[in-house]
Design a protein around this motif. Structure first.
Motif, short mmCIF file in Angstrom:
data_model
loop_
_atom_site.label_atom_id
_atom_site.label_comp_id
_atom_site.label_asym_id
_atom_site.label_seq_id
_atom_site.Cartn_x
_atom_site.Cartn_y
_atom_site.Cartn_z
N SER A 262 43.90 63.08 48.06
CA SER A 262 43.21 62.25 49.06
C SER A 262 41.79 61.90 48.64
N MET A 263 41.22 62.66 47.71
CA MET A 263 39.88 62.36 47.22
C MET A 263 39.89 61.13 46.31
N ASN A 264 41.07 60.64 45.95
CA ASN A 264 41.18 59.46 45.09
C ASN A 264 41.33 58.16 45.87
N ILE A 265 41.09 58.22 47.19
CA ILE A 265 41.16 57.00 47.99
C ILE A 265 40.02 56.07 47.61
N CYS A 266 40.35 54.81 47.42
CA CYS A 266 39.39 53.76 47.06
C CYS A 266 39.36 52.72 48.18
N ILE A 267 38.16 52.45 48.70
CA ILE A 267 38.00 51.49 49.79
C ILE A 267 37.44 50.18 49.25
N LYS A 268 38.14 49.10 49.51
CA LYS A 268 37.78 47.80 48.97
C LYS A 268 36.55 47.20 49.64
N ARG A 269 35.80 46.41 48.88
CA ARG A 269 34.70 45.62 49.41
C ARG A 269 35.09 44.16 49.59
N CYS A 270 36.00 43.67 48.78
CA CYS A 270 36.33 42.24 48.74
C CYS A 270 37.79 42.00 49.13
N ALA A 271 38.06 40.85 49.70
CA ALA A 271 39.39 40.49 50.18
C ALA A 271 40.22 39.89 49.05
N CYS A 272 40.45 40.68 48.01
CA CYS A 272 41.24 40.21 46.88
C CYS A 272 41.87 41.41 46.19
N HIS A 273 42.78 41.13 45.26
CA HIS A 273 43.47 42.21 44.57
C HIS A 273 42.47 43.14 43.91
N ILE A 274 42.80 44.41 43.88
CA ILE A 274 41.87 45.42 43.39
C ILE A 274 41.47 45.18 41.93
N ASN A 275 42.33 44.53 41.14
CA ASN A 275 42.00 44.27 39.75
C ASN A 275 40.92 43.20 39.57
N ALA A 276 40.59 42.50 40.65
CA ALA A 276 39.51 41.51 40.58
C ALA A 276 38.15 42.11 40.91
N HIS A 277 38.12 43.33 41.42
CA HIS A 277 36.87 43.89 41.90
C HIS A 277 35.88 44.18 40.78
N ALA A 278 36.33 44.75 39.68
CA ALA A 278 35.42 45.04 38.57
C ALA A 278 34.84 43.75 37.96
N PRO A 279 35.64 42.71 37.69
CA PRO A 279 35.05 41.47 37.20
C PRO A 279 34.04 40.85 38.16
N ILE A 280 34.34 40.90 39.45
CA ILE A 280 33.40 40.35 40.44
C ILE A 280 32.09 41.12 40.41
N GLU A 281 32.16 42.44 40.37
CA GLU A 281 30.94 43.24 40.35
C GLU A 281 30.15 43.02 39.07
N ALA A 282 30.86 42.88 37.95
CA ALA A 282 30.18 42.61 36.68
C ALA A 282 29.42 41.29 36.75
N LEU A 283 30.06 40.27 37.33
CA LEU A 283 29.42 38.96 37.47
C LEU A 283 28.19 39.05 38.36
N GLN A 284 28.30 39.78 39.46
CA GLN A 284 27.17 39.93 40.37
C GLN A 284 26.00 40.63 39.69
N GLN A 285 26.29 41.67 38.93
CA GLN A 285 25.21 42.40 38.25
C GLN A 285 24.54 41.56 37.17
N LEU A 286 25.34 40.80 36.44
CA LEU A 286 24.76 39.92 35.41
C LEU A 286 23.89 38.84 36.03
N ARG A 287 24.28 38.32 37.16
CA ARG A 287 23.48 37.29 37.82
C ARG A 287 22.13 37.88 38.25
N GLU A 288 22.14 39.12 38.75
CA GLU A 288 20.89 39.77 39.14
C GLU A 288 19.99 40.02 37.92
N GLU A 289 20.61 40.38 36.81
CA GLU A 289 19.83 40.74 35.61
C GLU A 289 19.32 39.51 34.86
#
Length: 455
Positions: A262-289
């Motif tokens: 149960s400690m491996n539960i992952c809660i989504k931030r975005c309304a899309c497939h979980i495999n899109a979350h890391a690319p989205i976060e990477a894009l957001q971080q690069l835009r900030e940097e």
């Protein structure tokens, strides 16, 4: 005892007093997230089709249909609520991936049966944790080949979660719980052809509700003496060896009772497939940097596991479900809109010329390091900008994963965002308080009463 029997016994013997505090806290975060996600999902047309189908059957009971003002029998309520949970790609998952959606196929069947039995909060929490522990181990043991072979994994594993959750609340004995798991194996199903079809991708919304309903039905049949194979998980023609290319049967009971899945539960931030979350976060971080504008982007390269290329390289999504499953669409949309706002994912965006043009700049490829190290939902995103600058970002633990979890405040903020048009502020705060103190609740029907008037 074989593995199926040991899992059944573990679930039945699991006691609230033995569950670590941090496990209960993670479970409660998942419960609040699931209720909020399901309420939001209740407004979608596919959810209303299913709930209307159940309403017209005329079967009434004690179990809440989220977002509706009538109740149903536990199995039917679980079907409707499970569809709502998975209605808009917002429901929680297991990380690392194992084809398991804990809230939709563990908590919701537990909640429906708990209302039927007038169970208290401790009993509900325990049933949910037991379901999560069992179905997560089944998902890990089956391995990652399920979806390579064309099965939608949570539609398969979810039946076992539903059976454990309902069976625990029904106080089945060990023999009947084993039968419930044996029956649940024949309810496992769901094909991933929706990712390639021209029409009919809506079926993905049904898979988790169907699985959870099948688990509840399995427990109900077992309680009446119906039998199922006692070796359904590990047998030669059982679940793991039939559905998987390379099952790892030892994982069925790996560190059971000592290491909590149960400690491996992952809660989504975005309304899309979980495999899109890391690319989205990477894009957001690069835009900030870097501080680039959308029009500065010339190419976007997303590297990850093979599944990104085989399942998510969808460049012409025909409907919103396909768009939420498409990594090119999700990445392109996040250049122009807030991907953490579910309203950003709309039919209108499917025709947005800027997003469609940006999608053509997205290229997916297998990243050897990510593949070799088994970072199944990690992504390395590389941008080529107008000034020929090339920047890259690797995201392994994106926000919401066990390695980078949402705080309690962030989970509550997501719930508020999803239910702001459905629940008055005071009503939502009562829900948050009730879930946060669930172990003190004498009758979980109190949750249903809070949600009764949600529209």
């Amino acid at each position: 005892m074989n593995a199926t029997q040991r899992l059944a016994r573990f679930a039945l013997e699991l006691n609230y007093r033995h569950i670590p505090k941090e496990v209960n806290e993670r479970a409660k975060a998942c419960i609040l997230d699931t209720l909020a996600v399901s309420l939001y999902g209740s407004t979608k047309p596919w959810s209303r089709t299913v709930s209307g189908f159940i309403r017209d059957s005329g079967l009434r009971g004690r179990s809440t249909i989220l977002g509706m003002n009538w109740k149903a029998q536990p199995a039917q309520a679980t079907l409707a609520n499970g569809v709502m949970a998975h209605a808009f790609e917002l429901d929680n998952v297991r990380q690392p991936g194992a084809g398991v959606h804990p809230g939709a196929t563990g908590f919701l069947p537990a909640f429906s049966m708990a209302e039927e039995k007038r169970a208290d909060g401790k009993t509900l929490l325990t049933a949910f944790v037991g379901a999560c522990e069992v179905m997560s181990r089944i998902g890990v043991a089956a391995g990652n080949s399920l979806e390579r072979r064309g099965f939608h994994a949570p539609g398969l594993t979810g039946t076992f979660g539903g059976a454990i959750a309902a069976g625990k609340l029904m106080k089945l004995n060990q023999a009947k719980m084993v039968n419930a798991l044996g029956i649940a194996g024949s309810y496992s199903g769901g094909l991933i052809e929706f990712s390639r079809c021209q029409d009919g991708a809506m079926i993905k919304r049904l898979h988790l509700g169907k699985a959870a309903e099948g688990g509840v039905t399995s427990a109900l049949l077992a309680s009446r003496g119906f039998a199922g194979p006692e070796s359904i998980l590990e047998g030669k023609f059982g679940f793991c060896q039939t559905y998987s290319d390379s099952p790892k049967l030892s994982y069925l009971t790996h560190r059971m009772g000592r290491q909590y899945e149960s400690m491996n539960i992952c809660i989504k931030r975005c309304a899309c497939h979980i495999n899109a979350h890391a690319p989205i976060e990477a894009l957001q971080q690069l835009r900030e940097e870097v501080g680039f504008k959308p029009e500065d982007v010339r190419e976007i390269v997303v590297g990850g596991i093979e599944k990104l290329v085989t399942h998510h390289a969808i460049y012409q999504p025909k409907d919103l479900m396909m768009a939420q499953y498409s990594i090119p669409f999700c990445v392109a949309l996040s250049l122009y809109d807030d991907p953490t706002d579910p309203e950003s994912f709309s039919e209108k965006k499917l025709k947005d010329k800027k997003i469609l043009a940006t999608m053509r700049k997205v290229r997916l490829k297998v990243d050897p390091e990510i593949e070799q190290k088994g970072w199944d939902r990690a992504a390395r995103l590389t941008l080529v900008l107008a000034n020929k600058q090339r920047v890259s970002k690797l995201i392994i633990h994106f926000k919401g994963t066990p390695g980078n979890p949402l705080s309690q405040a962030e989970v509550e903020d997501k719930a508020r965002k999803l239910t702001r048009a459905l629940l008055p502020t005071g009503q939502l705060e009562r829900l948050v308080q009730t879930v946060n103190t669930l172990e003190k609740i004498a009758d979980v029907s109190r949750i249903g009463k809070i949600l009764w008037s949600a529209r």
